[in-house]
Design an enzyme around this catalytic site. Structure first.
Site, mmCIF file in Angstrom:
data_model
loop_
_atom_site.group_PDB
_atom_site.id
_atom_site.type_symbol
_atom_site.label_atom_id
_atom_site.label_comp_id
_atom_site.label_asym_id
_atom_site.label_seq_id
_atom_site.Cartn_x
_atom_site.Cartn_y
_atom_site.Cartn_z
ATOM 1 N N ALA A 70 49.911 31.013 45.603
ATOM 2 C CA ALA A 70 50.886 32.047 45.586
ATOM 3 C C ALA A 70 50.640 32.978 44.406
ATOM 4 C CB ALA A 70 52.353 31.166 45.179
ATOM 5 N N GLY A 115 49.483 27.587 47.166
ATOM 6 C CA GLY A 115 49.874 27.924 48.454
ATOM 7 C C GLY A 115 48.623 28.072 49.640
ATOM 8 N N GLU A 118 48.169 24.632 50.974
ATOM 9 C CA GLU A 118 49.518 24.451 51.956
ATOM 10 C C GLU A 118 49.480 25.283 52.929
ATOM 11 O OE1 GLU A 118 51.851 25.548 48.223
ATOM 12 O OE2 GLU A 118 53.038 23.709 48.737
ATOM 13 N N GLU A 138 49.539 23.613 40.704
ATOM 14 C CA GLU A 138 50.723 24.078 40.443
ATOM 15 C C GLU A 138 51.190 23.259 38.967
ATOM 16 O OE1 GLU A 138 49.995 23.220 43.425
ATOM 17 O OE2 GLU A 138 50.892 24.943 44.693
HETATM 18 N N1 COA Z 1 48.066 34.960 41.708
HETATM 19 C C1 COA Z 1 47.775 35.948 41.291
HETATM 20 N N2 COA Z 1 46.514 36.743 40.707
HETATM 21 C C2 COA Z 1 45.620 35.694 41.124
HETATM 22 C C3 COA Z 1 45.720 34.547 41.707
HETATM 23 C C4 COA Z 1 47.194 33.920 41.992
HETATM 24 N N3 COA Z 1 47.293 32.724 42.362
HETATM 25 N N4 COA Z 1 44.566 33.778 41.626
HETATM 26 C C5 COA Z 1 43.493 34.634 41.277
HETATM 27 N N5 COA Z 1 44.199 35.797 41.131
HETATM 28 C C6 COA Z 1 43.731 37.125 40.601
HETATM 29 C C7 COA Z 1 43.401 37.205 39.133
HETATM 30 O O1 COA Z 1 44.542 37.331 38.335
HETATM 31 C C8 COA Z 1 42.113 38.312 39.035
HETATM 32 O O2 COA Z 1 43.081 39.435 39.115
HETATM 33 P P1 COA Z 1 42.421 40.478 37.905
HETATM 34 O O3 COA Z 1 41.088 40.686 38.405
HETATM 35 O O4 COA Z 1 43.606 41.797 38.214
HETATM 36 O O5 COA Z 1 42.651 40.132 36.677
HETATM 37 C C9 COA Z 1 41.477 38.105 40.403
HETATM 38 O O6 COA Z 1 42.260 37.353 41.276
HETATM 39 C C10 COA Z 1 40.036 37.426 40.496
HETATM 40 O O7 COA Z 1 40.550 36.007 39.799
HETATM 41 P P2 COA Z 1 39.750 35.576 38.553
HETATM 42 O O8 COA Z 1 40.457 34.262 37.850
HETATM 43 O O9 COA Z 1 38.998 36.582 37.702
HETATM 44 O O10 COA Z 1 38.431 34.917 39.408
HETATM 45 P P3 COA Z 1 37.600 33.482 38.894
HETATM 46 O O11 COA Z 1 36.599 33.312 39.915
HETATM 47 O O12 COA Z 1 37.291 33.503 37.641
HETATM 48 O O13 COA Z 1 38.728 32.248 38.909
HETATM 49 C C11 COA Z 1 40.195 30.881 40.219
HETATM 50 C C12 COA Z 1 39.022 31.809 40.379
HETATM 51 C C13 COA Z 1 40.713 30.612 41.711
HETATM 52 C C14 COA Z 1 39.778 29.371 39.597
HETATM 53 C C15 COA Z 1 41.353 31.398 39.214
HETATM 54 O O14 COA Z 1 41.497 32.654 40.045
HETATM 55 C C16 COA Z 1 42.759 30.580 39.617
HETATM 56 O O15 COA Z 1 42.766 29.644 38.839
HETATM 57 N N6 COA Z 1 43.490 31.237 39.951
HETATM 58 C C17 COA Z 1 44.893 30.765 40.183
HETATM 59 C C18 COA Z 1 45.022 29.149 41.002
HETATM 60 C C19 COA Z 1 46.462 28.755 41.047
HETATM 61 O O16 COA Z 1 46.972 28.341 40.003
HETATM 62 N N7 COA Z 1 46.987 28.747 42.169
HETATM 63 C C20 COA Z 1 48.441 28.141 42.289
HETATM 64 C C21 COA Z 1 49.447 29.124 42.224
HETATM 65 S S1 COA Z 1 51.014 28.667 42.389
#
Ligand code: COA
Length: 263
Positions: A70, A115, A118, A138
């Site tokens: 999400a 999400g 999910e 989460e």
């Molecule tokens: N919501 C909003 N933005 C998200 C996102 C999310 N769930 N997941 C990734 N993004 C955005 C990042 O903020 C970043 O944006 P920016 O370039 O404007 O800063 C962009 O997507 C790229 O992500 P980044 O974190 O730089 O990539 P990465 O390869 O270093 O890491 C992940 C990848 C998936 C490990 C990391 O993005 C992450 O942990 N995301 C959240 C996962 C999460 O907690 N999901 C559950 C949400 S309830």
């Protein structure tokens, strides 16, 4: 014939009877904001209404992510009530995928977190590329899954492993997901859509009405207050009143291929 419908955060295309929904926010790793979830629901309705469509694929844009969860930035200031609405709205759309009368396959092409996992779990089948990663992180945010992840993960992989993934926030590889029964197949990124198309083609040769009854009966197993065995008796009986049944049995007796008509 290819038909395109334009949305803000998703791409849709129909080819050879397969309706593909591509979540298209690659710079945010296809994170699901409210608008995107609504659009997925609307796109499912479009696919259901189109009699030329026999199956649906849901995938993510770009090489890195199916859906990374999400959209965290959207809910960062939410209240208790707003959190409940977010969850209920997401659950409603994901349930409409689970109950979609046509088969829906998640083509998981990268991160399927929160999400995203999910969403994949609400589809009928899941095929993952070998770079895919699954997880429910989460708890790192002080949250729990809100789009039925606490329910469907248990249904798909059992309580022990589900508890572990939900509480540790661990990410698992596509092959681990395969071993756990979370995905049906793992393939290369290049072959991902082809494998999904082949599965849908195989299903499209069967009776569409029977496929819908399969979806409903399997759902009945997991629905509180519904006796799945009694539900099956009723659904089985209903099949005898369909043209698909007449066609299927006639084709068998006449030793020819079936030709089911979609309506
Ligand atoms: N919501 C909003 N933005 C998200 C996102 C999310 N769930 N997941 C990734 N993004 C955005 C990042 O903020 C970043 O944006 P920016 O370039 O404007 O800063 C962009 O997507 C790229 O992500 P980044 O974190 O730089 O990539 P990465 O390869 O270093 O890491 C992940 C990848 C998936 C490990 C990391 O993005 C992450 O942990 N995301 C959240 C996962 C999460 O907690 N999901 C559950 C949400 S309830």
């Amino acid at each position: 014939m290819i038909k395109e419908v334009i949305f803000e955060n998703i791409l849709t295309a129909t080819a050879n009877g397969i309706f593909t929904i591509t979540i298209n926010r690659p710079d945010k790793l296809n994170a699901l904001n409210k608008r995107t979830i609504e659009e997925i629901g609307e796109a499912i309705n479009v696919a259901v209404a189109d009699s030329a469509v026999h199956g649906i694929i849901i995938t993510g844009s770009g090489p890195k992510a199916f859906v990374a969860g999400a959209d965290i930035s959207e809910f960062s200031n939410y209240s208790v009530e707003e959190g409940q609405i977010l969850s209920a709205d997401g659950q409603r759309v994901f349930k409409s995928i689970e109950l979609c009368p046509k088969p829906v396959i998640a083509a998981v092409n990268g991160f399927a977190l929160g999400g995203g996992c999910e969403l994949a779990m609400s589809c009928h089948l899941r095929v993952a590329s070998d770079n895919a990663k699954f997880g429910q992180p989460e708890v790192k945010l002080g949250l729990i899954p809100g789009y039925a992840g606490t329910q469907r993960l248990v249904q798909l992989i059992g309580k022990s492993k589900a508890m572990e993934l939900l509480m540790t926030a661990d990410m698992i590889s596509a092959n681990e997901a395969l071993q756990l029964g979370l995905v049906n197949y793992v393939t290369t990124a290049e072959q991902l859509i082809t494998i999904c198309e082949e599965l849908l083609k195989k299903i499209s040769l069967q009776s569409p009405k029977a496929i819908t009854e399969i979806i409903n009966c399997v759902d009945a197993y997991y629905t509180d207050g519904v006796d799945g065995f009694a539900f099956e008796v009723n659904a089985f009986g209903k099949c005898f009143g369909t043209n698909d049944f007449k066609e299927g049995v006639s084709a068998f007796l006449e030793k020819r291929k079936t030709n089911f008509v979609r309506s």
